[in-house]
Design an enzyme around this catalytic site. Structure first.
Site, PDB file in Angstrom:
ATOM      1  N   ASP A  24       0.834  -1.190   0.000  1.00 44.02           N
ATOM      2  CA  ASP A  24       0.000   0.000   0.000  1.00 44.02           C
ATOM      3  C   ASP A  24       0.879   1.255   0.000  1.00 44.02           C
ATOM      4  OD1 ASP A  24      -2.759   1.094   0.305  1.00 44.02           O
ATOM      5  OD2 ASP A  24      -1.958   1.879   2.178  1.00 44.02           O
ATOM      6  N   GLU A  65      16.004 -13.967  -0.489  1.00 43.68           N
ATOM      7  CA  GLU A  65      16.524 -14.901   0.516  1.00 43.68           C
ATOM      8  C   GLU A  65      15.598 -16.107   0.660  1.00 43.68           C
ATOM      9  OE1 GLU A  65      16.660 -14.940   5.373  1.00 43.68           O
ATOM     10  OE2 GLU A  65      17.173 -13.050   4.350  1.00 43.68           O
TER      11      GLU A  65
END
Length: 554
Positions: A220, A270
C-alpha cells in the site's frame, strides 16, 4: 497490412517467472463471503470460495488487510501487523486458508501497509504518552505548530482523504501540544521511515508472514514512506488536494524510498533461494508518469507495480493506445512486465465508469466486456477485482447513513467515496443477502445490497454461458493455453480511428471497436473469442475480439 512495433527493441532474455504474466484476483475480505453470519466476510469465507476462483482460472489472490484494526479505514489502519483481527478469524484459520490454496495451486499475496499505522498501534499510544523529542515520538512525524502559541499546523499539506494533514494532540499534562502528520486520516499516523526502528518493525512483519508460506505482498502507498526531511510548505496545496489521487511531491516519491524496496527485494530473494519458490512484491505506485513508475520496478526493487493509467483512461481508442504504448516502452524496458488493472477497491467499477449502469441497459456493460478482453490480451500481468467477473456495476445510491468511507465523513461529499464498489458479493438467490451471509441473529451484510444484484449472482453467472463470468473464464483459459498471450511484446495494426488492434506473438490479433457502429474486422473468419456477438468480417461497436491469423506477420 502495416504494423508498428511497440517494445520489440526492449525485449531481453530472462528466466520464466510465474508473476510476469500472472492473473491475480483481488479479494476484499469483508465483502467476499461471510462464514459466521455476522454480515462481514472473513478468512474462512475466502477459503470456501477458493474452488470458485480456481474454476475461474486465476493464478493467485491478493487479500485486503485482515490484521487487528479499529477499522476506521477498513483495515488500512493496522494496529498489529502480525496477527488476525477476530472479525476475520485467527492465525489457525489463516493457516488453513494457506493449506487449501497450496493444494489448489493458488498463490496468496497479502496487503501490507507500511506508510502509516493505526492510532491504536502500541507505538502511537506510547508516543502520545511520551514527551516531545522522545524516542517514541521519533517513530512518527511529530512537530511543533506555527503561530504565537503553536496553534497552526507545521505546514500547509492536505490529507488525501480531505482536510489538513496534521492533527494536534493534548500532552500528558493536559496542555495543547505538538502536531502529528497523517496523509490519510487522523486515525492513520504516518510512520517516520528515517527512523531505523520502523524498517526493523516491517522486516519482522515480512518474515512472519513469509514463514507462514505467503507468496508475496501488495504494498500500500509504495511511493510514500519518506517525506521531505524539512517538511516544508507545498508550493501548491490546492493542487495536492484536488483529487483523491493527487500526489504531493514533498510527501510522495522521495528518493530514499527506493532503498526500502531494494532491501525488501533482498528479503524475498533470501526466501526464494531456500526453496526456489519466487516471492512477489507488487506496489501501489501513484506517480505522474510511466517513466517515474518504471523506477520502482528496476531489477533490484519491486517485481511489479500497478499501472493505473489504463484504469484512468477515458473510453477512447487514442487514449488507450497512448497509455499502453507508454507503459510498454518505459516499464518493460526495465526488465519487468506491466501490471494491468481496470478495477480495484478504490475506484468506480468499469460497467459504471464506461457508461450507464448495466441495470439501465447502457453502453457500460458492453464496453466493460470489451475492456476485459483487451486487458487479458496485453503483455504482462493482470489483476481482477472481485465482482469484476460478474459484471457488477457501482452501487451509486447507498443512503448517507450507511456510508462508511472516511472520505465521506471527512469531506461531507459523495464525489470520491469508495463504498459503492465494496458492497458484498451476490452468490445465489433472488434477494439480499444473496448467499453472502447466513444472517445469523438477524445480521445483514455490512453494506446493503440492491435488489438488482440478483441479476449478477454467481450461480446465475456460472449457469449462463453468455455471462461476464464465462467471458473471463474463457479468456483466462485461452491466455493460459496460447503461447501468443501472457508475457511478450505487441505490434500495433493500422486501423480506422475508433478501432484499436494489435498482434501478439505468432498471429494472435486483438481488436477493440471503441465506436458505436460496426466496422470491418481486421482479420477474416470467426473470432476465437469475442466480448459480444461478432459476425465474421465485422467488428460491432463497443466490442473486442481475438483471432488467430498468419496474415498479420510483417
Amino acid at each position: 497490412m502495416s504494423t508498428t512495433p511497440v517494445g520489440d527493441d526492449l525485449a531481453r532474455p530472462h528466466a520464466p517467472r510465474w508473476w510476469r504474466d500472472a492473473v491475480i484476483y483481488q479479494v476484499y475480505v469483508r465483502s467476499f463471503l461471510d462464514s459466521t453470519g455476522d454480515g462481514i466476510g472473513d478468512l474462512a469465507g475466502v477459503r470456501a470460495g477458493l474452488p470458485y476462483l480456481k474454476k475461474l482460472g486465476v493464478d493467485g489472490i491478493w487479500l485486503s488487510p485482515f490484521y487487528p484494526s479499529p477499522q476506521h479505514d477498513h483495515g488500512y489502519d493496522v494496529a498489529d501487523y502480525c496477527e488476525v483481527d477476530p472479525l476475520f478469524g485467527d492465525l489457525a484459520e489463516f493457516d488453513l486458508l494457506m493449506t487449501t490454496a497450496r493444494r489448489l495451486g493458488v498463490r496468496v499475496l497479502l496487503d501490507i501497509v507500511p506508510n502509516h499505522c493505526s492510532s491504536e498501534h502500541p507505538w502511537f499510544r506510547e508516543a502520545l504518552a511520551a514527551a516531545p523529542s522522545s524516542e517514541a515520538r521519533a517513530r512518527f512525524h511529530f512537530a511543533d505548530g506555527r503561530g504565537a502559541h503553536g496553534e497552526l499546523p507545521p505546514n500547509n499539506w492536505h490529507a488525501m482523504f480531505g482536510g489538513p494533514a496534521w492533527s494536534r494532540i493534548t500532552e500528558p499534562d493536559g496542555t495543547p501540544g505538538q502536531w502529528y502528520l497523517h496523509m490519510f486520516t487522523p486515525e492513520q499516523p504516518d510512520l517516520n521511515w528515517r527512523n531505523p526502528e520502523v524498517g526493523d518493525h516491517f522486516d519482522h512483519a515480512l518474515r512472519f508472514w513469509l514463514d507462514r508460506g505467503v507468496d508475496g505482498f501488495r504494498i500500500d502507498v509504495a511511493a510514500g514512506l519518506f517525506k521531505h526531511p524539512e517538511l516544508p510548505d507545498s508550493p501548491d496545496p490546492e493542487a495536492d488536494a484536488r483529487t483523491r489521487d493527487s500526489v504531493n511531491p514533498l510527501a510522495w516519491n522521495q528518493p530514499e524510498v527506493h532503498d526500502v524496496w531494494r532491501h525488501w527485494r533482498a528479503v524475498c530473494e533470501e526466501y526464494t533461494a531456500r526453496d526456489g519458490r519466487e516471492r512477489l512484491l507488487v506496489g501501489e505506485v501513484s506517480v505522474p508518469t510511466a517513466r517515474e513508475h518504471a523506477r520502482y520496478v528496476r531489477a533490484d526493487e519491486l517485481h511489479q507495480a500497478f499501472f493505473f493509467d489504463l484504469l484512468g483512461a477515458p473510453w477512447d481508442a487514442d487514449a488507450f493506445r497512448k497509455v499502453i504504448s507508454e507503459a510498454i516502452q518505459d516499464i518493460a524496458g526495465t526488465g519487468s512486465t506491466v501490471t494491468w488493472v481496470l478495477n480495484n477497491h478504490d475506484q468506480v467499477r468499469t460497467v459504471t465508469r464506461y457508461g450507464e449502469s448495466a441495470a439501465e441497459g447502457g453502453l457500460g456493460t458492453a464496453r466493460a466486456r470489451a475492456a476485459a478482453l483487451l486487458m487479458l490480451a496485453l503483455p504482462g500481468a493482470a489483476y481482477i477485482y472481485q465482482g469484476e467477473e460478474l459484471g457488477l456495476p457501482e452501487v451509486v445510491d447507498l443512503p448517507d447513513e450507511v456510508l462508511t468511507d472516511p472520505i465521506f465523513h471527512r469531506t461531507g461529499s459523495r464525489a470520491r467515496i469508495r463504498d459503492g464498489c465494496r458492497v458484498p458479493l451476490p452468490w445465489s438467490g433472488h434477494a439480499s443477502p444473496f448467499g453472502f451471509t447466513s444472517g445469523a441473529d438477524g445480521a445483514k451484510p455490512w453494506l446493503p445490497q440492491p435488489q438488482w444484484f440478483a441479476e449478477h449472482a454467481t450461480d446465475r453467472a456460472v449457469a449462463d454461458t453468455r455471462s461476464f463470468w464465462h467471458l473471463y473464464r474463457d479468456g483466462l483459459q485461452l491466455r493460459a493455453s496460447l503461447p501468443q498471450l501472457g508475457e511478450g511484446t505487441l505490434r500495433w495494426l493500422d486501423t480506422s480511428p475508433d478501432v484499436l488492434a494489435f498482434v501478439r506473438g505468432d498471429g494472435l490479433v486483438c481488436a477493440v471497436n471503441f465506436g458505436t457502429t460496426p466496422v470491418p474486422a481486421p482479420v477474416s473468419g470467426t473470432p476465437l473469442l469475442a466480448s459480444g456477438p461478432c459476425p465474421a468480417a465485422v467488428l460491432p461497436g463497443s466490442t473486442a475480439a481475438w483471432w488467430i491469423s498468419d496474415s498479420t506477420n510483417p
